[in-house]
Design an enzyme around this catalytic site. Structure first.
Site, PDB file in Angstrom:
ATOM      1  N   TYR A 141      -7.475  19.480 -38.298  1.00 30.90           N
ATOM      2  CA  TYR A 141      -8.325  20.144 -39.279  1.00 30.90           C
ATOM      3  C   TYR A 141      -8.107  21.642 -39.176  1.00 30.90           C
ATOM      4  CZ  TYR A 141     -12.087  21.268 -42.359  1.00 30.90           C
ATOM      5  OH  TYR A 141     -12.791  21.737 -43.431  1.00 30.90           O
TER       6      TYR A 141
ATOM      7  N   GLN B 173     -15.690  15.265 -45.677  1.00 30.86           N
ATOM      8  CA  GLN B 173     -14.875  14.304 -46.440  1.00 30.86           C
ATOM      9  C   GLN B 173     -13.442  14.245 -45.904  1.00 30.86           C
ATOM     10  OE1 GLN B 173     -16.539  16.891 -47.622  1.00 30.86           O
ATOM     11  NE2 GLN B 173     -15.365  18.118 -49.093  1.00 30.86           N
TER      12      GLN B 173
ATOM     13  N   ASN C  21     -16.642  23.934 -39.368  1.00 27.66           N
ATOM     14  CA  ASN C  21     -18.045  24.337 -39.459  1.00 27.66           C
ATOM     15  C   ASN C  21     -18.964  23.193 -39.006  1.00 27.66           C
ATOM     16  OD1 ASN C  21     -18.131  22.480 -41.550  1.00 27.66           O
ATOM     17  ND2 ASN C  21     -18.172  24.021 -43.167  1.00 27.66           N
TER      18      ASN C  21
ATOM     19  N   SER D 124     -16.709  31.827 -29.438  1.00 27.59           N
ATOM     20  CA  SER D 124     -15.773  32.300 -28.422  1.00 27.59           C
ATOM     21  C   SER D 124     -16.458  33.131 -27.335  1.00 27.59           C
ATOM     22  CB  SER D 124     -14.699  33.143 -29.117  1.00 27.59           C
ATOM     23  OG  SER D 124     -13.643  33.388 -28.244  1.00 27.59           O
TER      24      SER D 124
ATOM     25  N   GLN E  95     -12.950  39.502 -28.485  1.00 27.69           N
ATOM     26  CA  GLN E  95     -13.673  38.240 -28.660  1.00 27.69           C
ATOM     27  C   GLN E  95     -14.930  38.439 -29.495  1.00 27.69           C
ATOM     28  OE1 GLN E  95     -12.309  35.171 -27.962  1.00 27.69           O
ATOM     29  NE2 GLN E  95     -10.679  36.671 -27.698  1.00 27.69           N
TER      30      GLN E  95
ATOM     31  N   HIS F 286     -14.856  37.907 -33.275  1.00 31.94           N
ATOM     32  CA  HIS F 286     -14.699  36.578 -33.869  1.00 31.94           C
ATOM     33  C   HIS F 286     -15.944  36.138 -34.620  1.00 31.94           C
ATOM     34  CE1 HIS F 286     -10.907  34.708 -32.947  1.00 31.94           C
ATOM     35  NE2 HIS F 286     -10.933  35.142 -31.705  1.00 31.94           N
TER      36      HIS F 286
ATOM     37  N   GLU G 290     -14.726  30.637 -21.230  1.00 29.48           N
ATOM     38  CA  GLU G 290     -13.553  30.179 -21.980  1.00 29.48           C
ATOM     39  C   GLU G 290     -12.327  31.026 -21.605  1.00 29.48           C
ATOM     40  OE1 GLU G 290     -13.872  31.060 -26.115  1.00 29.48           O
ATOM     41  OE2 GLU G 290     -12.298  29.652 -26.725  1.00 29.48           O
ATOM     42  N   HIS G 291     -12.483  32.358 -21.695  1.00 26.71           N
ATOM     43  CA  HIS G 291     -11.396  33.287 -21.351  1.00 26.71           C
ATOM     44  C   HIS G 291     -11.850  34.166 -20.191  1.00 26.71           C
ATOM     45  CE1 HIS G 291     -11.001  32.781 -25.853  1.00 26.71           C
ATOM     46  NE2 HIS G 291      -9.796  32.442 -25.479  1.00 26.71           N
TER      47      HIS G 291
ATOM     48  N   ASP H  56      -3.906  34.345 -27.350  1.00 21.46           N
ATOM     49  CA  ASP H  56      -4.321  33.762 -28.625  1.00 21.46           C
ATOM     50  C   ASP H  56      -3.121  33.434 -29.500  1.00 21.46           C
ATOM     51  OD1 ASP H  56      -7.033  33.715 -28.276  1.00 21.46           O
ATOM     52  OD2 ASP H  56      -7.335  35.752 -29.026  1.00 21.46           O
TER      53      ASP H  56
ATOM     54  N   GLU I 238     -20.104 -11.307  -7.526  1.00 27.19           N
ATOM     55  CA  GLU I 238     -20.603 -10.797  -8.809  1.00 27.19           C
ATOM     56  C   GLU I 238     -20.931 -11.930  -9.782  1.00 27.19           C
ATOM     57  OE1 GLU I 238     -17.865  -7.788 -10.225  1.00 27.19           O
ATOM     58  OE2 GLU I 238     -18.412  -6.384  -8.626  1.00 27.19           O
TER      59      GLU I 238
ATOM     60  N   HIS J 272     -13.427 -15.449 -13.181  1.00 33.35           N
ATOM     61  CA  HIS J 272     -12.589 -14.444 -12.527  1.00 33.35           C
ATOM     62  C   HIS J 272     -12.019 -15.019 -11.226  1.00 33.35           C
ATOM     63  CE1 HIS J 272     -14.537 -11.677 -15.297  1.00 33.35           C
ATOM     64  NE2 HIS J 272     -13.839 -10.660 -14.833  1.00 33.35           N
TER      65      HIS J 272
END
Lengths: 436, 436
Positions: A130, A191, A214, A237, A259, A262, A327-328, A361, A415, A420
């Site tokens: 995506y 969709q 989003n 971020s 950052q 963003h 993250e960074h 990046d 068990e 088995h």
């Protein structure tokens, strides 16, 4: 101004905990709307996708125009400047070289009992990426998602990228071509996720869906998880910089802002063992904010979620950073390798003052899709592992079954799983009959 | 009787698609109840957990008795028979030996531009394992979940295992001790998942939660995903056997039943290139069902979801198996290794007639927590990878930045991320100033 903390102050722990726990994002609850969209696409296929695209993206499509044609992609590529093309190609090459090394080995061995064991990695057959539309349509993200899939050996790779009002980004199409993408569909939102997970008359279903989006896209990914695999649900971020006084405050300031720009919900944190240096960086941030194109966004992020924390020493900085699990993480200190060895939780580490986070990046080689919101405590950035899976292998000989089968039978009986146990016992009995 | 299909019949494709798409499980919608339980545990901690345990498990606890004491675990271990102890120990040893080999390597290298790149694997700090109560309380699952975590280097490992009416399984406690578990809490359901994810006064939060459970547990795991990591959401068990005529029909029958006996929603499929052999296996299943302890469960699974499919040849069997992507795949054919090479999607492969699937449930070495419901198309069984994560590393020299920085700057500008570009440009300008 961001918050200024000092680990020697009495209320530091309370303030730091508040910073860690701060909710930076309010996700709208779109789950019911998303459920309806998914059900509609499942039931009506192309017709639903086309109607929803007309409604949300103001774009009239037909089954024939759902995907860009090869000619359309050619034309887009021709519109890319020579410099941009060269930059994308270099990025693709470096990302590919890094990810090729990630491919794990198959293994097989025979143990002393005669059991042959091992595992084998195989790629998922089809993956869908995506790519958000509008401002957040980043060609670099196409490379970062598609190249690991391509390296993993995924046979069929498609993209869904909404083109609101028909507007598309030629660099996105160029990046798709550079990374072996077969089809680019001009659809987006829940969709698009539903179409990739369940398939339509025109869009064949995939096995794994990755890429940011989003709130609708995120909710749709959560819903189709299980039917297909998904990557992480990415949050805003983050960067954490550990810097000593031997840095140019302006360099650190612009790294923090890279950052912050963003997203208003992004978070930039500085940990330093020199309070004066911390103030100098904060002042440099303010100066940079005067002229930065995205100063409204970056300024809001820095004001609301930024922090400058003075620590006793770099060991303490490493401890605090591990609690953040950023993250960074930039380590702008004299011996970044030594400090890196003390880091237990981080998405990506950038070592030394010549490694601004932005290099990662685009072009460093490692992936820029990284765990946010403290999830580096338990998850990794995107890589070839996201597009392969492991099948375990086991092969017994009669002797191996004789050696270890009775213990398995014993546990099966414990068990209360009789069949088995019998599946082993029946074979062991045959061995005993056959014995001289 | 199960369904009998033949790939040469005209309506095979429709019948096989129906079989693939059959919904075997109706999960009750418990999401609202689970959301309320999680909110309650988050708000009231121990008090909520204790109240919910009294309500659902008819067990009165205090903060002091939430966990088993060391003495209680000693006493439970003493109650385990010598044979069972030996079997568990052998299983633990073999599972450990297998998973130790899974630990991936760290990597670091310097490329021609002078950029040092790589990655490092680190364990999650704390993991929580859910062990269902009642009939489905399997000591083997404790080993299969805990040992990979232990091998990965997880520092703190805890278990939540409900003990309805105070009844616990000594083998579960023994398995916990054998695999380095620090605490075993006698709580279950969504409240246990909430306690492990968010923590209470007594129960420290963990970073990753694994293990099977009922609909409440599954819904709770989905809800806490993001706050902590989770493993897969497991569905009912499945086995697919590919067998030629050179097998004892009774062996194949009991192997099919060993998965069917788990659950009425389990699925057992036989693919054979000999229709007569297929009928012989079906007859053997009926004979075994006459006496099997769990014949009600196994019989329902076989009748409702079982199938015997006659194929033209083994290549066709491999193709169909790949479309199923079974959790467990037995290859009972003359050259199982050759056939295995044609398998692209399966959780675990059992090679040859001396390798009943049940050996893998207990003692083979590979993990028995495997992807169900066709998710082997995109996911792997449990392993050390579930308890480690990768941090990427990048270190530029001034020369490396000079070589690749301009391309990154170019891409940043294309994406309208000015600060990203400036973080590189500022450093490049310094290099140019410094140049003679």
């Amino acid at each position: 101004m961001p918050v200024f903390l000092d680990t020697t102050s009495a209320d530091f722990e309370a303030q730091f905990s508040a910073l860690l726990g701060a909710k930076r994002e309010d996700s709208p609850d779109v789950d019911d709307a998303v459920a309806a969209i998914i059900a509609d696409v499942k039931a009506r296929g192309d017709a639903a996708v086309i109607e929803l695209t007309a409604k949300f993206d103001r774009l009239e499509l037909t089954p024939e125009t759902l995907a860009f044609t090869s000619d359309e992609i050619d034309a887009a590529c021709a519109a890319v400047s020579r410099e941009e093309r060269a930059a994308l190609e270099l990025a693709a090459e470096r990302i590919r070289a890094y990810h090729v090394r990630q491919m794990p080995e198959n293994a097989q061995w025979t143990d002393p009992e005669g059991a042959t064991l091992g595992w084998r990695w195989t790629p998922v057959s089809a993956a869908g990426l995506y790519v958000p539309g509008g401002l957040a349509s980043y060609p670099s993200s196409v490379l970062m998602n598609a190249i690991p899939a391509q390296v993993a050996g995924v046979e069929r790779l498609v993209i869904c990228a909404p083109t609101p009002d028909g507007k598309s980004n030629p660099l996105v199409l160029m990046a798709a071509r550079l990374s072996g993408v077969e089809k680019v569909y001009r659809i987006g939102g829940a969709q698009a996720i539903a179409a990739m997970a369940h398939g339509t008359e025109t869009i064949a279903p995939v096995d794994k869906i990755t890429g940011p989006g989003n709130a609708y896209v995120a909710a749709a990914k959560r819903r189709v998880f299980g039917k297909v695999g998904i990557d992480m649900i990415a949050g805003p971020s983050e960067i954490l910089v550990i810097a000593d006084r031997d840095n140019d405050p302006d360099w650190i300031a612009i790294d923090l802002l890279s950052q912050a720009e963003h997203d208003e919900s992004a978070q930039a944190l500085l940990l330093t063992d020199d309070a004066e240096f911390g103030r100098a960086v904060a002042a440099a941030v303010e100066r940079r904010l005067e002229t930065l194109e995205r100063r409204a966004i970056a300024g809001a992020s820095w004001r609301d979620f930024g922090a400058v924390i003075t620590v006793r020493d770099l060991d303490e900085a490493a401890c605090l950073s591990n609690r953040v699990a950023p993250e960074h993480l930039e380590l702008c200190v004299a011996d970044p390798d030594a400090l890196a060895r003390k880091i237990t939780h981080a998405g990506a580490i950038f070592l030394g003052q010549w490694t601004p986070e932005a290099i990662g990046d685009y072009i460093g080689g490692p992936n820029h899709v990284l765990p946010t919101a403290r999830s580096a405590r338990f998850s990794s950035g995107l890589g070839v592992h996201d597009f392969i899976k492991r099948t375990t292998l086991a092969k017994m000989t009669p002797q191996a079954l004789k050696a270890i089968g009775p213990a398995a039978e014993r546990l099966a009986i414990s068990e209360s799983l009789e069949a088995h146990g019998l599946s082993i016992r029946t074979r062991l009995d045959r061995l005993n009959e056959d014995a001289p």
